[in-house]
Structures are given as C-alpha cells and as structure tokens.
Enzyme design. Sequence first.
Site, mmCIF file in Angstrom:
data_model
loop_
_atom_site.group_PDB
_atom_site.id
_atom_site.type_symbol
_atom_site.label_atom_id
_atom_site.label_comp_id
_atom_site.label_asym_id
_atom_site.label_seq_id
_atom_site.Cartn_x
_atom_site.Cartn_y
_atom_site.Cartn_z
ATOM 1 N N TYR A 1 -10.852 -7.495 -6.200
ATOM 2 C CA TYR A 1 -11.147 -7.708 -4.791
ATOM 3 C C TYR A 1 -10.923 -6.438 -3.982
ATOM 4 O O TYR A 1 -9.872 -5.794 -4.061
ATOM 5 C CB TYR A 1 -10.276 -8.835 -4.233
ATOM 6 C CG TYR A 1 -10.566 -9.180 -2.794
ATOM 7 C CD1 TYR A 1 -11.663 -9.971 -2.471
ATOM 8 C CD2 TYR A 1 -9.759 -8.712 -1.762
ATOM 9 C CE1 TYR A 1 -11.949 -10.291 -1.151
ATOM 10 C CE2 TYR A 1 -10.032 -9.029 -0.434
ATOM 11 C CZ TYR A 1 -11.136 -9.818 -0.144
ATOM 12 O OH TYR A 1 -11.422 -10.131 1.167
ATOM 13 N N HIS B 1 -15.769 -4.279 11.230
ATOM 14 C CA HIS B 1 -14.544 -4.960 11.648
ATOM 15 C C HIS B 1 -14.007 -4.443 12.986
ATOM 16 O O HIS B 1 -12.945 -4.886 13.430
ATOM 17 C CB HIS B 1 -13.471 -4.812 10.568
ATOM 18 C CG HIS B 1 -13.686 -5.716 9.392
ATOM 19 N ND1 HIS B 1 -14.767 -5.585 8.545
ATOM 20 C CD2 HIS B 1 -12.969 -6.769 8.917
ATOM 21 C CE1 HIS B 1 -14.700 -6.511 7.599
ATOM 22 N NE2 HIS B 1 -13.620 -7.249 7.811
ATOM 23 N N ASN C 1 -5.812 -4.289 6.590
ATOM 24 C CA ASN C 1 -5.106 -5.511 6.199
ATOM 25 C C ASN C 1 -3.677 -5.480 6.725
ATOM 26 O O ASN C 1 -3.052 -4.415 6.807
ATOM 27 C CB ASN C 1 -5.079 -5.633 4.679
ATOM 28 C CG ASN C 1 -5.983 -6.734 4.155
ATOM 29 O OD1 ASN C 1 -5.864 -7.143 3.017
ATOM 30 N ND2 ASN C 1 -6.885 -7.236 4.978
ATOM 31 N N ARG D 1 28.318 -21.688 35.406
ATOM 32 C CA ARG D 1 29.289 -22.170 34.420
ATOM 33 C C ARG D 1 28.719 -22.219 33.010
ATOM 34 O O ARG D 1 29.427 -21.987 32.024
ATOM 35 C CB ARG D 1 29.758 -23.563 34.853
ATOM 36 C CG ARG D 1 30.715 -24.232 33.913
ATOM 37 C CD ARG D 1 31.406 -25.448 34.526
ATOM 38 N NE ARG D 1 30.560 -26.215 35.407
ATOM 39 C CZ ARG D 1 30.190 -27.490 35.177
ATOM 40 N NH1 ARG D 1 30.574 -28.104 34.078
ATOM 41 N NH2 ARG D 1 29.446 -28.142 36.053
#
Length: 551
Positions: A60, A90, A205, A315
């Site tokens: 891949y 991209h 990535n 408080r």
Amino acid sequence: MNTEHAPVILDGRSLTPASLVAVARGHQWLELDKECRTALAQAREYIETNWLTDAAPLMYAFNTGVGSLKSLRIGAKDVVAFQTNLIRSHSASTGELMPKEVVRAMMVLRVNAFASNHSGVRLAMVDRLLDMLNHDITPIVASKGSVGASGDLAPLALMAGAMMGMPESKVEYESEVLSAAAAFERAGLAPTLDVQAKDATALINGATASLAYAVLAAHDARALLSSATVSLALSLEALRADVACFQDRVMLARPHKGQRRVAASIRKLIENSARCTEPARQIVLWGTPNAESSTVGLPQNPPLAPRIQDAYSLRCAPQVHGPVLDALDYIDGILQTEMNSATDNPLIFPEDDTYEIVSAGHFHGQYIAQAMDLLALVVTDLSAICDRRSSRLIDPACNFGLPANLIAERPGVNSGFPTVQSMGTGLVLENMGLCSPASATSLPAKGNTEDHISNSCFAARRSRTVVQNAQAVVTVELLLAAQALDLSERNLKQFALGVGSQAALKAVRTVVPATWGEDRWVHDDLDTLKKAVVDGSILAAVEAAVGSLDL
C-alpha cells in the site's frame, strides 16, 4: 533562529511539549539525532534496492494507489508522478490560515515521527523540513478540511507542496509571503524537491495538524490554570473571603490530587494575608451602601455575624480548578505519547536482515480528538467560575461593601466596569457553545473508505479558541479584583495582603493603572493585561515572590 540554547534533537522518542513550544514559538534550532539519521538511511537503502521494482509484491502506497484505489498497482516508472499527484489532489484545505506557530509545530512533529524509522522516507524529506524550520520558512496552510481519519491529509498536503516548491505554494519568509521556490532560492536552498516512493504518503499521513494545535493549546491551558488561580487569590482578598476551606486537612478528607495541589497553591498565594480574616471583614468600607460617613473605616457596630461560608465560586475553587489540573495531567500523557509515535501508513519494521511492511491505523486522530474534547470542557468550566467571581466583584449585593460596578468617583457620570464583566460572560457563553463533543461526531468519507473519522483537527482548533477565550476571562477577573483591592485600600491599609496576592497586584499595576476619576478606555487596558497573562509575565512575577505554584 534561536541558537543561544542547545539545539533540540529529534529522535522519535523524547520530544517534549516544552521543546516543541521552544521551536514553534521561540524558533529554537533543530537537528536530527545521528543514530536516527543512520537508521533512516539504512532502511531507505533496503527499500530502494528491494521494493521499488515491478516485481515487488503489492504494498500500500509504495506501489499501489491509496484509499479505494488500494488494489491498483503503480508501475515503477510512474511512482514519482503518483506521489506528486497525491500532494496536488489532497491539497483540499480551506478557511482561515493556520497560525504560524501551529504550522511550525506540525512540521517538527512530522520530522519526529519520521525519526522513529517506521515510515521509510528519504532523508531528503527530513532535511528539507529541518532546513525550512531553521531558516524560518513557513508554509501558508488553510486550516479547514481535515476529518482526522487518514490523518490531516489536506493541511499536510499544503505543507508538503511548499516543501516541494510547487508553483502554487506560498510560504512566509522574512516577514513576506512569496512563492515557496522563491523563498528557497533567497535562503540558498534548492528551489524544488521531488517526492519519490512513500515520501508523499508519509508526509500527509497522521493527525499532525491536530496534534500541533493540541500541544500548544494544552501548554497554554496549563499556564492559564495557574493564572486563574492567581486571579482567584486576588478575588479572595478583595472579598475578604473565609479561607479555612483551603486547609490541607480539609483536602485530605476528599484527597483528589488536583484539588489538593490547587488548594496548596491558594495557601501559598494568600500566605500571611490579614485581609482574609474576621477583623478585616468587620471594617465598614466607603463603598458600603447607606453607610454613615462616621462609620467608614471602623469595625461594624454591632459586629456582623461571622461569614460562616462563602459562595461556591470562592469556597469551591479547588473542587473546580482541581479537575482541570487532573484533566491536564491526563491530556499531557496522551499528547506526549502522540508526539513520539509513528503515525503514517503503512509502517515498516526491521526483521533480521530485511524489513517488513504492515498496514495499520495509527493515523487515526481519536486519541487527540477525545483529549481535546476534555480540554475544551474543563477550560470552559474554569472560565465559568472565573466569570462568576468577576460578577460578584461588581455587584453590591455580593461584594461586601465595594462600590457598585467598582466606580471610584461620580457614579452615573462614570459607569465603571459592568461591560468589562459582561465581556467575560459573553466569552463563557461562546465557550459553552464550543465545548460540545467533536470526537463523537463521525460521518463516513471518501466513499466509505474512511467509515469512521475522529474530527480531531476541528476538536483541536476549537480547543485553541476556548483557551484563548478563557485567557480573556481570567484577564477580566484580574482587572476587576485589582480595581477592588485599590478601592478598598484606604479602609483596609492595616490588613496586609498575602505575599503572592501583593505580588500579583503589583504585577497588574505595572502594566495597567487603577481607574480613578474618569472611566478609562478599557479596551486597551484589557488588551495590555491579556498580553501579560498570555506571555506569562504576571505569573512569573508571582512565582518570583512565592515559588512555583506547582500546577
């Protein structure tokens, strides 16, 4: 570049938030660890010798397409075109630009991920990023467009395009925006750089934009918690609060770590305070409604009943500030791991004299997204309790004798500080709208290839905004509490402030004066004081007097 200190060495294992901030904001010099450099070169030599041929099995992003195209083989002759086109396709970011410091942090984090030697990139990629950081060449990156699933693909693609000197890419260099190639030439670097097998996929990535936003936001949130505890101390002193509730024996009855540490910091700030005592609470202040002039500055007659206990915003401060501290400790643990992780896909691993490649999912940003949801939630609550204290300071029904709206002179002609306080409320309301969970919002993307997304980049960008809003809310409390202390000083001079409170008041007054006479142009006072909160100068002055608050 800042070369006064030793360079930050990136080795994929030991990067800290402090070092990342030093590079992102202080422009500290960067280097790659020598052993990491050797290991990266060895891994790449193996890859180029064994995997970049048409006979290699399908792997891949080395020799296949990406996403739904994962089964399509990319021939060796097309690898460079494929990697280059990957950056182009991209680069789908939009919206306002990422802040320069966030882009720089993103670049550092990418180098550190590569240093772990699970990515298989060429050293040329690492050295280009280091050169850009050390020469202060910063890509122009639009901030929106990532879903935080296969990492922050779109913003990282814009970063990578600038690295490559793509003609469409812009950078900031020497306070000027210009083409990346022109900036490289001016800096004496090669104007363009090719991406080869695995280079582009490794560059884009990982949820690295998310992480850059997250680390800076968490760093600022921790400093903010300390500043909010300082502003709390000033409010306690201004309202002459009862402080027995902060005793360590009280904290040990319900021993949450963060709560106990916050209470210890409060005690340190108000140590030796005579203002937070019963005799001080008995003094009639000049701003007390309907007080006779003959009684001002004297003890109440007959004496007031003991205060017994204060409102929750005073408080219960350890019980609200404390969970913020515990959450920050948890968040920092998550981010520390993320900063020193390999986050792209696929990953390579040494195996005897070879390497193996494994497809995995470390790019997914869910850890960051959930941590940032928590950060937004706790900082929103911190801002809310600060705002409630600010509200008490201007309200004559709640402020124990201070003048309404903290007006020094001529009420009516002067309006005082109600709009300053309401600005804080407006920012808290904005934070409340922003702190809904982003990490639980998932829609499938890319034709169901990414069927679960983290939304981490939005979660982290949103948390940065929440922190910045909260910085302004703390600024409001500091300004109002300081004004209240100045107004009451004429009647309470004999009751000393705590050591830390006195240092805080002095630090505030170093940058903005008290409001006497006519109303001031408060915009500039708020802006100036907020800068002192953000740059840490108020906190530094306090810690110089009392030591670290340990928050």
